[in-house]
Design a protein around this motif. Structure first.
Motif, short mmCIF file in Angstrom:
data_model
loop_
_atom_site.label_atom_id
_atom_site.label_comp_id
_atom_site.label_asym_id
_atom_site.label_seq_id
_atom_site.Cartn_x
_atom_site.Cartn_y
_atom_site.Cartn_z
N TRP A 17 10.97 -20.35 3.70
CA TRP A 17 10.21 -21.32 4.48
C TRP A 17 10.85 -21.56 5.84
CZ3 TRP A 17 12.71 -25.56 6.24
CH2 TRP A 17 13.91 -25.91 5.62
N TRP A 18 12.17 -21.50 5.89
CA TRP A 18 12.86 -21.75 7.16
C TRP A 18 12.52 -20.69 8.19
CZ3 TRP A 18 15.94 -17.75 8.65
CH2 TRP A 18 16.32 -16.85 7.66
N LEU A 19 12.36 -19.43 7.73
CA LEU A 19 12.00 -18.36 8.65
C LEU A 19 10.58 -18.54 9.17
CD1 LEU A 19 12.78 -15.70 9.99
CD2 LEU A 19 12.04 -14.52 7.91
N ILE A 20 9.69 -18.96 8.28
CA ILE A 20 8.29 -19.19 8.68
C ILE A 20 8.21 -20.35 9.66
CG2 ILE A 20 6.00 -19.78 7.82
CD1 ILE A 20 6.80 -18.47 5.17
N VAL A 21 8.93 -21.43 9.35
CA VAL A 21 8.92 -22.59 10.25
C VAL A 21 9.52 -22.23 11.60
CG1 VAL A 21 9.88 -24.90 10.59
CG2 VAL A 21 8.95 -24.27 8.37
N ALA A 22 10.62 -21.47 11.58
CA ALA A 22 11.26 -21.09 12.84
C ALA A 22 10.32 -20.23 13.70
CB ALA A 22 12.57 -20.34 12.57
N ALA A 23 9.67 -19.25 13.06
CA ALA A 23 8.74 -18.40 13.82
C ALA A 23 7.56 -19.20 14.35
CB ALA A 23 8.24 -17.26 12.93
N THR A 24 7.08 -20.16 13.56
CA THR A 24 5.97 -21.00 14.02
C THR A 24 6.39 -21.85 15.22
OG1 THR A 24 5.11 -21.10 11.76
CG2 THR A 24 4.29 -22.73 13.31
N ILE A 25 7.60 -22.40 15.16
CA ILE A 25 8.10 -23.20 16.28
C ILE A 25 8.27 -22.33 17.52
CG2 ILE A 25 10.07 -24.54 17.11
CD1 ILE A 25 10.44 -25.57 14.27
N VAL A 26 8.83 -21.14 17.33
CA VAL A 26 9.02 -20.23 18.46
C VAL A 26 7.67 -19.85 19.07
CG1 VAL A 26 9.78 -17.92 19.13
CG2 VAL A 26 11.22 -19.34 17.67
#
Length: 547
Positions: free
Chosen positions: A23-32
């Motif tokens: 989930w952290w990778l998905i959230v990070a990519a979404t924020i980026v």
């Protein structure tokens, strides 16, 4: 307990598991992605679009409506829209606005649409400058009207010229006929014919004069329309649009994050559940909960949750191998205490259903099974091997499982212990199998000790113990391949979390906290046992004592 899914069987739980773990990778990519969209809004050149509306009316040059055309009315607006975007109009517009861009570059920024159920052309032009956008749209609208006006004037003048020639000819002919009629007798047949021809010429002159008057009237307003809404500088940019760019960046970032999460998770070989083992074609014989659970390194009560799991594993093994005395080797895919936990509990569970079960502690560098059941680690395996005898029943019994006999590592066990001799090991295990139903061998991990290969040669079947999260699927698959190359039959794997070993290990305390004493030594007792169920003190067979 067991996992029967094939290696390529993918279910919704696999996807939700990826979302949970990454989930952290998905959230990070979404924020980026969202920040990238905001950065694009701040850095991108703003484009402004101005509109001019032109109401089109029919003229001699535009009244060419095609039957069943897309637009209705006396003028084919699709044709007029193409005229607006013609190179001729673009050149005129560029000249009017004193543009530095070429007509082709201007046309790339101009679009023409027709609002539904209307005779209106909406001419739009985009530019980085508000003023230039308005000037462009207005110039194209005016250039279009000028073009239509010029085309109409030219066409009407041509039609007037033709009509004038016809009128002049008819007038000359009518004048001649009038003179002729006047000179002929009233009863002359030729006069009657001339009179009819004169009347016809006069009627044609009347019609042609009417057409001439209509054409002359069209010359008064040849533009074929008017600008009903002049282009004005826009107040806000037409692109980029924040309400489109920011959600788009968010969605793109989310998609990239999902793809990256699945790619990373697919490349991650860490075992998180039975399905990870099933994907590498390793059957799962038993699986304990891997989340929020840490098993204790102890003998589980028969009716506890873990105890029932080991009872089921015992039944699975008895159904998987041939009937008769069997040697089952347990080894780990990596270092850990899982083999000790599984071997001790499996042997205990088997002893409840089989007459005689022997548990061999073959991990000479650190077996904790004797401590788990409250027995000393000597004498044991290393003491038996130098002088193997088939007389007696080597090993010690534990009060937790009266029909279970345990052979400890022995007095020569430790970091400096010599490698096990294949002939002696095979002879010992075969002799043990002849005296009991099952022989369970707790071996060291395949990656840490070569003794496991020696033990595997004498085993009828192998059960692999994989501890999460240390175990990896490629590691487990490699260990299985190694064992199978040696001729061992790998039944499957047991998957469990790494057991908890207390800092101060208290092997003499039973599972329920009670204890009994026999000859000055505490021995573990599982719930349900009573004093009358306990055998006499743990015995040391003559074969062990004499070694």
């Amino acid at each position: 307990m067991s996992e029967t899914s094939g290696p390529e069987d993918v279910q919704a739980v696999d996807y939700t598991g990826v979302l949970r773990r990454r989930w952290w990778l998905i959230v990070a990519a979404t924020i980026v992605g969202t920040l990238g969209a905001v950065g694009y809004l701040l850095a991108a050149h703003k484009m402004y679009t101005a509109n001019a509306l032109v109401a089109v009316s029919a003229t001699a040059a535009t009244s060419n409506q095609v039957a069943n055309g897309r637009t209705t009315g006396s003028v084919n607006l699709d044709t007029q829209a193409q005229i607006v975007r013609s190179l001729t109009v673009a050149q005129a517009a560029a000249k009017r606005m004193h543009a530095t861009d070429t007509p082709q570059q201007l046309l790339a920024r101009v679009s023409v649409t027709v609002p539904p159920n209307s005779q209106v052309l909406s001419i739009s032009c985009g530019s980085r400058s508000k003023a230039i956008a308005a000037s462009c749209a207005q110039s194209f609208a005016q250039a279009y009207l000028n073009y239509v006006s010029a085309q109409t004037t030219s066409l009407v003048n041509g039609q007037i010229l033709l009509l004038q020639k016809k009128i002049n000819s008819l007038q000359s002919n009518a004048a001649s006929l009038s003179i002729e009629v006047a000179s002929l007798p009233s009863n002359s047949s030729h006069r009657a014919t001339a009179s009819v021809e004169l009347t016809s010429d006069q009627n044609q002159l009347t019609s042609l004069n009417g057409q001439l008057a209509q054409l002359t009237q069209e010359l008064a307003n040849p533009s074929g329309g008017s600008i009903i809404s002049s282009a004005t500088p826009p107040t806000s940019p037409s692109s980029p649009i924040p309400l489109i760019v920011i959600p788009s960046g968010l969605v793109v970032g989310l998609l990239i994050g999902l793809i990256a999460a699945f790619v990373v998770d697919r490349r991650d070989k860490q075992i998180r559940g039975p399905r990870d083992l099933a994907r590498v074609n390793v059957p799962v014989l038993m699986s304990l909960p891997l989340k929020n659970f840490t098993p204790d390194l102890a003998i589980a009560a028969p009716r506890s949750g873990i105890g029932r799991e080991f009872s089921e594993l015992a039944h699975v093994l008895t159904g998987s191998v041939e009937a008769g005395n069997q040697i089952i080797l347990l080894t780990g895919s990596a270092d850990g205490r899982g083999v000790d936990l599984v071997a001790a509990n499996l042997a205990t569970a088997l002893s409840r259903y089989e007459a005689e079960v022997t548990l061999v502690c073959a991990d000479l560098e650190g077996s904790l099974i004797p401590a788990m059941v409250g027995l000393p680690s000597t004498p044991g395996l290393t003491d038996l091997l130098p002088a193997i005898t088939s007389n007696g029943s080597p090993g010690r019994r534990t009060t937790a499982a009266p029909r279970l006999r345990i052979i400890a590592p022995g007095s020569a066990a430790g970091k400096e212990a010599a490698d096990l001799q294949p002939d002696a090991v095979v002879q010992l295990l075969v002799s043990l199998r002849d005296t009991g139903s099952w022989v369970v061998v707790a071996a060291p991990s395949v990656t840490s000790d070569p003794d496991v290969y020696t033990l595997a040669q004498a085993a009828d079947a192998v059960v692999l113990v994989a501890e999460a999260p240390q175990a990896h699927s490629d590691q487990v698959a490699g260990v299985v391949q190694q064992l199978e190359r040696m001729g061992a039959t790998v039944l499957g794997a047991v998957l469990l979390p790494s057991p908890k070993v207390p800092a101060t290990f208290r092997p003499l305390l039973p599972v329920d906290g009670s204890s009994v004493r026999r000859q000055g030594q505490a021995v573990p007792m599982v719930p349900g046992d009573t004093d009358r169920d306990l055998p006499a003190a743990a015995e040391t067979p003559a074969s062990v004592r004499g070694s």
